[in-house]
Design a protein around this motif. Structure first.
Motif, PDB file in Angstrom:
ATOM      1  N   VAL A 105      -0.140   5.179  39.288  1.00 36.27           N
ATOM      2  CA  VAL A 105      -0.762   5.220  40.502  1.00 36.27           C
ATOM      3  C   VAL A 105       0.275   5.887  41.535  1.00 36.27           C
ATOM      4  CG1 VAL A 105      -0.145   2.998  41.401  1.00 36.27           C
ATOM      5  CG2 VAL A 105      -2.398   4.001  42.085  1.00 36.27           C
ATOM      6  N   TRP A 106       1.613   5.689  41.551  1.00 28.46           N
ATOM      7  CA  TRP A 106       2.652   6.024  42.597  1.00 28.46           C
ATOM      8  C   TRP A 106       2.829   7.446  42.214  1.00 28.46           C
ATOM      9  CZ3 TRP A 106       3.121   3.086  46.584  1.00 28.46           C
ATOM     10  CH2 TRP A 106       2.760   1.789  46.515  1.00 28.46           C
ATOM     11  N   LEU A 107       2.597   8.165  41.160  1.00 27.30           N
ATOM     12  CA  LEU A 107       3.004   9.407  41.044  1.00 27.30           C
ATOM     13  C   LEU A 107       2.476  10.488  41.952  1.00 27.30           C
ATOM     14  CD1 LEU A 107       4.455  11.298  39.102  1.00 27.30           C
ATOM     15  CD2 LEU A 107       2.510  11.706  37.675  1.00 27.30           C
ATOM     16  N   VAL A 108       0.955  10.211  42.167  1.00 26.32           N
ATOM     17  CA  VAL A 108       0.410  11.099  43.486  1.00 26.32           C
ATOM     18  C   VAL A 108       1.119  11.046  44.684  1.00 26.32           C
ATOM     19  CG1 VAL A 108      -1.763  11.609  44.589  1.00 26.32           C
ATOM     20  CG2 VAL A 108      -1.773  10.949  42.237  1.00 26.32           C
ATOM     21  N   PRO A 109       1.494  10.064  45.092  1.00 25.25           N
ATOM     22  CA  PRO A 109       2.113   9.953  46.603  1.00 25.25           C
ATOM     23  C   PRO A 109       3.355  10.353  46.440  1.00 25.25           C
ATOM     24  CG  PRO A 109       1.917   7.784  45.935  1.00 25.25           C
ATOM     25  CD  PRO A 109       1.036   8.444  44.939  1.00 25.25           C
ATOM     26  N   ILE A 110       4.296  10.264  45.375  1.00 21.91           N
ATOM     27  CA  ILE A 110       5.395  10.715  45.302  1.00 21.91           C
ATOM     28  C   ILE A 110       5.613  12.458  45.260  1.00 21.91           C
ATOM     29  CG2 ILE A 110       7.378  11.012  43.588  1.00 21.91           C
ATOM     30  CD1 ILE A 110       7.049   8.122  42.856  1.00 21.91           C
ATOM     31  N   VAL A 111       4.580  12.919  44.455  1.00 23.72           N
ATOM     32  CA  VAL A 111       4.630  14.402  44.673  1.00 23.72           C
ATOM     33  C   VAL A 111       3.921  14.939  45.819  1.00 23.72           C
ATOM     34  CG1 VAL A 111       3.048  16.254  43.346  1.00 23.72           C
ATOM     35  CG2 VAL A 111       3.679  14.467  42.158  1.00 23.72           C
ATOM     36  N   ALA A 112       3.202  14.175  46.274  1.00 20.24           N
ATOM     37  CA  ALA A 112       2.731  14.572  47.721  1.00 20.24           C
ATOM     38  C   ALA A 112       3.703  14.622  48.758  1.00 20.24           C
ATOM     39  CB  ALA A 112       1.460  13.733  48.226  1.00 20.24           C
ATOM     40  N   LEU A 113       4.720  13.645  48.874  1.00 19.78           N
ATOM     41  CA  LEU A 113       5.854  13.588  49.538  1.00 19.78           C
ATOM     42  C   LEU A 113       7.021  14.693  49.240  1.00 19.78           C
ATOM     43  CD1 LEU A 113       7.519  12.122  51.635  1.00 19.78           C
ATOM     44  CD2 LEU A 113       8.423  10.702  49.918  1.00 19.78           C
ATOM     45  N   LEU A 114       7.144  15.086  48.055  1.00 18.46           N
ATOM     46  CA  LEU A 114       7.796  16.198  47.517  1.00 18.46           C
ATOM     47  C   LEU A 114       7.384  17.556  48.195  1.00 18.46           C
ATOM     48  CD1 LEU A 114       8.886  15.080  44.063  1.00 18.46           C
ATOM     49  CD2 LEU A 114      10.285  14.772  45.949  1.00 18.46           C
ATOM     50  N   VAL A 115       5.961  17.685  48.100  1.00 15.75           N
ATOM     51  CA  VAL A 115       5.581  18.809  48.417  1.00 15.75           C
ATOM     52  C   VAL A 115       5.795  18.863  50.007  1.00 15.75           C
ATOM     53  CG1 VAL A 115       3.579  20.228  48.746  1.00 15.75           C
ATOM     54  CG2 VAL A 115       4.088  19.185  46.470  1.00 15.75           C
ATOM     55  N   GLY A 116       5.181  17.953  50.609  1.00 18.26           N
ATOM     56  CA  GLY A 116       5.582  17.810  52.033  1.00 18.26           C
ATOM     57  C   GLY A 116       6.898  18.327  52.683  1.00 18.26           C
ATOM     58  N   GLY A 117       7.808  17.411  51.852  1.00 13.79           N
ATOM     59  CA  GLY A 117       9.283  17.867  52.118  1.00 13.79           C
ATOM     60  C   GLY A 117       9.582  19.134  51.768  1.00 13.79           C
ATOM     61  N   TRP A 118       9.274  19.672  50.838  1.00 12.98           N
ATOM     62  CA  TRP A 118       9.478  21.151  50.623  1.00 12.98           C
ATOM     63  C   TRP A 118       8.875  22.035  51.417  1.00 12.98           C
ATOM     64  CZ3 TRP A 118       6.156  25.126  49.099  1.00 12.98           C
ATOM     65  CH2 TRP A 118       6.861  26.552  48.782  1.00 12.98           C
ATOM     66  N   LEU A 119       7.742  21.575  52.134  1.00 11.44           N
ATOM     67  CA  LEU A 119       6.957  22.518  53.030  1.00 11.44           C
ATOM     68  C   LEU A 119       7.732  22.340  54.574  1.00 11.44           C
ATOM     69  CD1 LEU A 119       3.375  21.984  52.358  1.00 11.44           C
ATOM     70  CD2 LEU A 119       4.537  24.037  51.625  1.00 11.44           C
ATOM     71  N   ALA A 120       8.059  21.220  54.619  1.00 14.37           N
ATOM     72  CA  ALA A 120       8.826  20.935  55.957  1.00 14.37           C
ATOM     73  C   ALA A 120      10.312  21.580  55.922  1.00 14.37           C
ATOM     74  CB  ALA A 120       8.947  19.566  56.221  1.00 14.37           C
ATOM     75  N   THR A 121      10.884  21.505  54.913  1.00 15.99           N
ATOM     76  CA  THR A 121      12.129  22.141  54.646  1.00 15.99           C
ATOM     77  C   THR A 121      11.894  23.917  54.810  1.00 15.99           C
ATOM     78  OG1 THR A 121      12.923  20.523  53.160  1.00 15.99           O
ATOM     79  CG2 THR A 121      14.197  22.569  53.198  1.00 15.99           C
ATOM     80  N   LYS A 122      10.908  24.355  54.247  1.00 20.79           N
ATOM     81  CA  LYS A 122      10.599  25.804  54.379  1.00 20.79           C
ATOM     82  C   LYS A 122      10.257  25.979  55.475  1.00 20.79           C
ATOM     83  CE  LYS A 122       7.761  29.305  52.283  1.00 20.79           C
ATOM     84  NZ  LYS A 122       6.564  29.676  51.491  1.00 20.79           N
ATOM     85  N   ALA A 123       9.461  25.409  56.462  1.00 22.06           N
ATOM     86  CA  ALA A 123       9.065  25.450  57.581  1.00 22.06           C
ATOM     87  C   ALA A 123      10.365  25.549  58.496  1.00 22.06           C
ATOM     88  CB  ALA A 123       8.128  24.424  58.126  1.00 22.06           C
ATOM     89  N   VAL A 124      11.356  24.585  58.335  1.00 24.88           N
ATOM     90  CA  VAL A 124      12.563  24.599  59.274  1.00 24.88           C
ATOM     91  C   VAL A 124      13.091  25.885  58.890  1.00 24.88           C
ATOM     92  CG1 VAL A 124      14.641  23.469  59.791  1.00 24.88           C
ATOM     93  CG2 VAL A 124      12.587  22.192  59.378  1.00 24.88           C
ATOM     94  N   LEU A 125      13.460  26.073  57.435  1.00 28.81           N
ATOM     95  CA  LEU A 125      14.163  27.446  57.131  1.00 28.81           C
ATOM     96  C   LEU A 125      13.589  28.678  57.675  1.00 28.81           C
ATOM     97  CD1 LEU A 125      15.129  26.204  53.532  1.00 28.81           C
ATOM     98  CD2 LEU A 125      16.740  26.367  55.659  1.00 28.81           C
ATOM     99  N   GLU A 126      12.299  28.904  57.606  1.00 28.86           N
ATOM    100  CA  GLU A 126      11.478  30.259  58.273  1.00 28.86           C
ATOM    101  C   GLU A 126      11.108  30.023  59.481  1.00 28.86           C
ATOM    102  OE1 GLU A 126       8.185  30.340  55.637  1.00 28.86           O
ATOM    103  OE2 GLU A 126       9.615  31.151  53.909  1.00 28.86           O
ATOM    104  N   ARG A 127      11.647  29.017  60.232  1.00 25.18           N
ATOM    105  CA  ARG A 127      11.357  29.131  61.717  1.00 25.18           C
ATOM    106  C   ARG A 127      11.985  30.373  62.308  1.00 25.18           C
ATOM    107  NH1 ARG A 127      13.005  23.834  65.231  1.00 25.18           N
ATOM    108  NH2 ARG A 127      15.153  25.076  64.868  1.00 25.18           N
TER     109      ARG A 127
END
Length: 539
Positions: free
Chosen positions: A29-51
């Motif tokens: 049951v914890w797999l979904v939030p973990i994946v979501a967290l990773l995706v969010g982190g990747w998106l945040a990192t990408k947003a920062v890098l592409e800002r």
């Protein structure tokens, strides 16, 4: 199988082994939030890098600016967007905060330019019509500097040319702007080769400085001695050469412009450097005048009227322009109590030498300019006002030889020196007529008339006496003369005795002449007959 009421048989059941549960075991049951967290982190990192790069642009007004909608464009490609529009702390301008994509962040250098594109009419050109439907946007012109920058001041007027357009910019100095504006055309031989980029009033307020951009390859025709002049509208002038009408094109008539050209005898071959400074003349005639290195200033003092003579009028020497009039004013002579009109002129000595000869040192025809001037004046060279055009009444100053001119000398102690002048032909004629009228006024016509009337009365008295005494006697005398003529006429008739006697006498004279001729012939042959006499036996 057991029946109801019977105890179950537990001997067949196998006991399970109890295994303790691991505290680190991950539940699915914890797999979904973990994946979501990773995706969010990747998106945040990408947003920062592409800002993108954050910049601010200041404008005088916020017209056409809208947060979240107004785009930044470079060559019609979106490179950013305005995020906020606020007032500056001093409330004198508007600050637009924008974000530019990281890929073009290296374009933000010290001389990068920004301006708001909106519908505009300037210098005869119409721009920004596309924004009527799409809305205003901020256009970008990338500079060529190296130093990065994030705080900019936007242009209120779009630049005439982009930084990457080949060509060169030049500086013009003018006394006035005329009808020129940013975007006004620049002409070369009636071809549009550039535009006015900008203009500003000089700090001392005595002139205007203009920046003109000439496109390549026409910029190579701007040489060190190139002349620029106003080509605005129609240039009409009445001068000693009559009516002149000049214009570059229909465009220049409507919106004005600047034209340039090099003198026909120019020897300059090297193109002028970028930002070279030139003078902007009012007309082509002023621009193409010969620019002389040597200028001698003199004053010519006139007693007669100088009406029709203007500043800039030519000084002519037998059809060759050797100078021009610079000032005209009046002077009162307290010693003689009369007014005169001093005319200041500039003489260009180099024009007395041939363009194919270098002449003496300094471009003069002599090393002693004062001596030459004294010699010319002593030998009758004077200045005279003459009519250049009877229709316009324009006058010019002529230098010519007048052998009967009164003796004069140049006063070199004055500054500038004063050269002698003679009255113009019309004035001389007027003076002659005045002198003649003065002499006529001195004639005693009244006394002559009284004498004439007395003479006429005496003549009438004499004629009356002639009618009473002389005429009758004259009539008798004429009658006697008529009688004598009648008698002479009768005597001369062929039948008259006088006529016959006269004919006989003439015949005798003829015979006598023949005898004398015979005697003369004999004596010429026998001269001894005068002594001896006529010989016997000879005729």
């Amino acid at each position: 199988m057991s029946t109801p009421g019977e105890k179950p048989d537990t001997r067949e059941l196998v006991e399970a082994d109890v295994v303790p549960r691991s505290r680190w075991r991950m539940q699915l049951v914890w797999l979904v939030p973990i994946v979501a967290l990773l995706v969010g982190g990747w998106l945040a990192t990408k947003a920062v890098l592409e800002r993108g790069e954050k910049i601010t642009i200041s404008f005088k007004t916020g017209e056409g600016l809208e947060a979240g909608k107004t785009k930044l464009k470079f060559k019609d490609v979106d490179i950013g967007v305005v995020e906020a529009v606020t007032l500056s702390t001093d409330r004198k301008h508007v600050v637009a905060k924008a974000e530019v994509v990281r890929d073009v962040a290296n374009l933000l250098v010290d001389n990068t330019r920004f301006w708001v594109v909106r519908p505009r009419i300037s210098g005869g050109t119409v721009s920004g019509l596309g924004t009527l439907l799409s809305g205003s946007y901020i256009d970008v012109d990338v500079g060529n500097a190296v130093k990065p920058r994030t705080d900019f001041v936007g242009l209120e007027v779009p630049p005439v040319f982009a930084s990457d357009i080949p060509g060169r910019e030049f500086t013009l100095k003018s006394a006035g702007l005329g009808s020129l504006d940013v975007g006004s055309p620049v002409f070369f031989r009636r071809l549009q080769v550039g535009q006015i980029a900008s203009y500003q009033l000089d700090p001392d307020g005595k002139g205007v400085t203009l920046k003109v951009f000439v496109n390549a390859p026409y910029d190579r025709f701007v040489k060190g001695d190139t002349r620029f002049w106003h080509a605005s509208g129609v240039d009409m002038a009445f001068d000693t050469n009559g009516l002149r009408v000049e214009t570059q094109s229909i465009v220049s008539i409507i919106i004005g412009g600047v034209a340039f050209e090099s003198p026909a005898d120019s020897i300059e071959q090297v193109a002028a450097a970028a930002n070279a400074q030139f003078e902007l003349y009012a007309t082509r005639a002023d621009a193409m005048k010969q620019h002389d290195r040597i200028v001698d200033k003199y004053v010519v003092n006139f007693i007669d009227s100088v009406r029709g003579l203007t500043v800039g009028a030519p000084v002519d020497f037998r059809g060759v322009v050797i100078g021009e009039v610079t000032q005209i004013y009046t002077r009162f002579d307290p010693e003689h109590r009369r007014f005169s009109i001093p005319v200041e002129i500039q003489i260009y000595p180099e024009r007395f030498t041939s363009r194919y000869q270098t002449g003496r040192a300094g471009g003069r025809i002599s090393d002693d300019p004062k001596g030459i001037a004294n010699y010319l004046v002593e030998n009758g060279f004077r200045f005279q006002l003459r009519s250049g055009n009877p229709l316009t009444g324009q006058l010019y100053l002529a230098m010519d030889y007048f052998p009967d001119a009164p003796k004069a000398k140049i006063d070199w102690s004055r500054s500038p020196p004063e050269l002698p002048a003679v009255p113009r032909t019309l004035q001389s004629l007027q003076d002659s007529v005045t002198r003649l009228l003065t002499k006529l006024n001195n004639i005693p016509f009244e006394a002559i008339g009284n004498d004439a009337r007395t003479t006429l009365r005496t003549t009438n008295s004499m004629l009356s006496k002639l009618d009473a005494d002389v005429i009758p006697r004259a009539h008798d005398t004429l009658a006697s003369a008529q009688t004598a003529l009648d008698s002479a006429n009768s005597a001369l008739q062929p039948e008259s005795s006088l006529q016959q006697t006269t004919e006989e006498t003439l015949r005798e004279l003829a015979r006598t002449s023949a005898a004398l001729r015979t005697l003369a012939d004999y004596l010429s042959q026998h001269p001894e007959a005068l002594v001896r006499g006529k010989s016997g036996g000879q005729p």
